[in-house]
Design a protein around this motif. Structure first.
Motif, PDB file in Angstrom:
ATOM      1  N   MET A 131       0.853  -1.168   0.000  1.00 45.80           N
ATOM      2  CA  MET A 131       0.000   0.000   0.000  1.00 45.80           C
ATOM      3  C   MET A 131       0.895   1.226   0.000  1.00 45.80           C
ATOM      4  O   MET A 131       1.706   1.415   0.884  1.00 45.80           O
ATOM      5  N   THR A 132       0.758   2.042  -1.026  1.00 42.38           N
ATOM      6  CA  THR A 132       1.471   3.313  -1.093  1.00 42.38           C
ATOM      7  C   THR A 132       0.474   4.381  -1.475  1.00 42.38           C
ATOM      8  O   THR A 132      -0.096   4.341  -2.568  1.00 42.38           O
ATOM      9  N   TRP A 133       0.249   5.300  -0.571  1.00 44.30           N
ATOM     10  CA  TRP A 133      -0.678   6.398  -0.810  1.00 44.30           C
ATOM     11  C   TRP A 133       0.119   7.687  -0.670  1.00 44.30           C
ATOM     12  O   TRP A 133       0.781   7.912   0.343  1.00 44.30           O
ATOM     13  N   GLU A 134       0.046   8.552  -1.649  1.00 43.37           N
ATOM     14  CA  GLU A 134       0.836   9.774  -1.682  1.00 43.37           C
ATOM     15  C   GLU A 134       0.596  10.652  -0.450  1.00 43.37           C
ATOM     16  O   GLU A 134      -0.535  10.994  -0.134  1.00 43.37           O
ATOM     17  N   VAL A 135       1.659  11.003   0.207  1.00 44.31           N
ATOM     18  CA  VAL A 135       1.720  11.902   1.369  1.00 44.31           C
ATOM     19  C   VAL A 135       0.915  11.401   2.571  1.00 44.31           C
ATOM     20  O   VAL A 135       0.462  12.172   3.398  1.00 44.31           O
ATOM     21  N   PHE A 136       0.714  10.112   2.684  1.00 43.85           N
ATOM     22  CA  PHE A 136       0.209   9.513   3.915  1.00 43.85           C
ATOM     23  C   PHE A 136       1.445   9.083   4.689  1.00 43.85           C
ATOM     24  O   PHE A 136       2.236   8.273   4.200  1.00 43.85           O
ATOM     25  N   PHE A 137       1.651   9.643   5.877  1.00 43.53           N
ATOM     26  CA  PHE A 137       2.834   9.330   6.667  1.00 43.53           C
ATOM     27  C   PHE A 137       2.516   8.310   7.753  1.00 43.53           C
ATOM     28  O   PHE A 137       1.438   8.333   8.342  1.00 43.53           O
ATOM     29  N   ASN A 138       3.483   7.451   8.011  1.00 47.81           N
ATOM     30  CA  ASN A 138       3.386   6.479   9.098  1.00 47.81           C
ATOM     31  C   ASN A 138       2.082   5.675   9.014  1.00 47.81           C
ATOM     32  O   ASN A 138       1.390   5.476  10.007  1.00 47.81           O
ATOM     33  N   PHE A 154      -1.688  17.031   5.062  1.00 49.91           N
ATOM     34  CA  PHE A 154      -0.908  17.258   3.855  1.00 49.91           C
ATOM     35  C   PHE A 154      -1.193  16.252   2.745  1.00 49.91           C
ATOM     36  O   PHE A 154      -0.561  16.307   1.697  1.00 49.91           O
ATOM     37  N   VAL A 155      -2.151  15.367   2.954  1.00 52.59           N
ATOM     38  CA  VAL A 155      -2.474  14.364   1.940  1.00 52.59           C
ATOM     39  C   VAL A 155      -3.017  15.078   0.705  1.00 52.59           C
ATOM     40  O   VAL A 155      -3.863  15.966   0.793  1.00 52.59           O
ATOM     41  N   THR A 156      -2.518  14.683  -0.444  1.00 53.87           N
ATOM     42  CA  THR A 156      -2.923  15.294  -1.712  1.00 53.87           C
ATOM     43  C   THR A 156      -4.199  14.644  -2.246  1.00 53.87           C
ATOM     44  O   THR A 156      -4.623  13.591  -1.759  1.00 53.87           O
ATOM     45  N   GLU A 157      -4.787  15.271  -3.251  1.00 53.22           N
ATOM     46  CA  GLU A 157      -5.951  14.669  -3.912  1.00 53.22           C
ATOM     47  C   GLU A 157      -5.592  13.294  -4.462  1.00 53.22           C
ATOM     48  O   GLU A 157      -6.392  12.368  -4.410  1.00 53.22           O
ATOM     49  N   THR A 158      -4.380  13.159  -4.985  1.00 53.11           N
ATOM     50  CA  THR A 158      -3.928  11.855  -5.486  1.00 53.11           C
ATOM     51  C   THR A 158      -3.886  10.846  -4.353  1.00 53.11           C
ATOM     52  O   THR A 158      -4.323   9.701  -4.511  1.00 53.11           O
ATOM     53  N   GLY A 159      -3.382  11.257  -3.202  1.00 49.98           N
ATOM     54  CA  GLY A 159      -3.329  10.367  -2.046  1.00 49.98           C
ATOM     55  C   GLY A 159      -4.707   9.907  -1.608  1.00 49.98           C
ATOM     56  O   GLY A 159      -4.932   8.724  -1.327  1.00 49.98           O
ATOM     57  N   TRP A 160      -5.670  10.869  -1.554  1.00 48.66           N
ATOM     58  CA  TRP A 160      -7.036  10.490  -1.187  1.00 48.66           C
ATOM     59  C   TRP A 160      -7.627   9.538  -2.225  1.00 48.66           C
ATOM     60  O   TRP A 160      -8.310   8.577  -1.884  1.00 48.66           O
TER      61      TRP A 160
END
Length: 74
Positions: free
Chosen positions: A1-8, A36-42
Motif C-alpha cells: 500500500m502506497t498512498w501519496e503523502v500519507f505518513f506512518n 498534507f495528503v494530496t488529492e492523489t493520495g485520497w
C-alpha cells in the motif's frame, strides 16, 4: 500500500480483539497527520477501499485554525 503523502500508515490487521479473534487485514489502517495528503493520495486510499476516516485527536491536539479531518474528505 502506497498512498501519496500519507505518513506512518500501517495496516492494523492481525490485532487481537476482545472476543478472541483478530482484526482483518486490509480493513483498518492508521496514519499520522492527514493535513498534507494530496488529492492523489485520497484517490489512492479510495481505490484501496477506504471509505471512513475517524480523527482520534483530542481537541487540544488540533490547532485553532484547522478543522478535524472528516469522512467527507474521503
Amino acid at each position: 500500500m502506497t498512498w501519496e503523502v500519507f505518513f506512518n500508515t500501517r495496516d492494523l490487521g492481525g490485532l487481537p480483539t476482545k472476543s478472541g479473534t483478530t482484526t482483518s487485514c486490509g480493513a483498518f489502517f492508521r496514519a499520522a497527520d492527514l493535513r498534507f495528503v494530496t488529492e492523489t493520495g485520497w484517490a489512492q486510499a479510495r481505490e484501496s477501499g477506504v471509505r471512513t476516516v475517524i480523527d482520534l485527536r483530542n481537541p487540544d491536539e488540533i490547532r485553532p485554525t484547522e478543522a478535524p479531518v472528516t469522512a467527507q474528505a474521503v
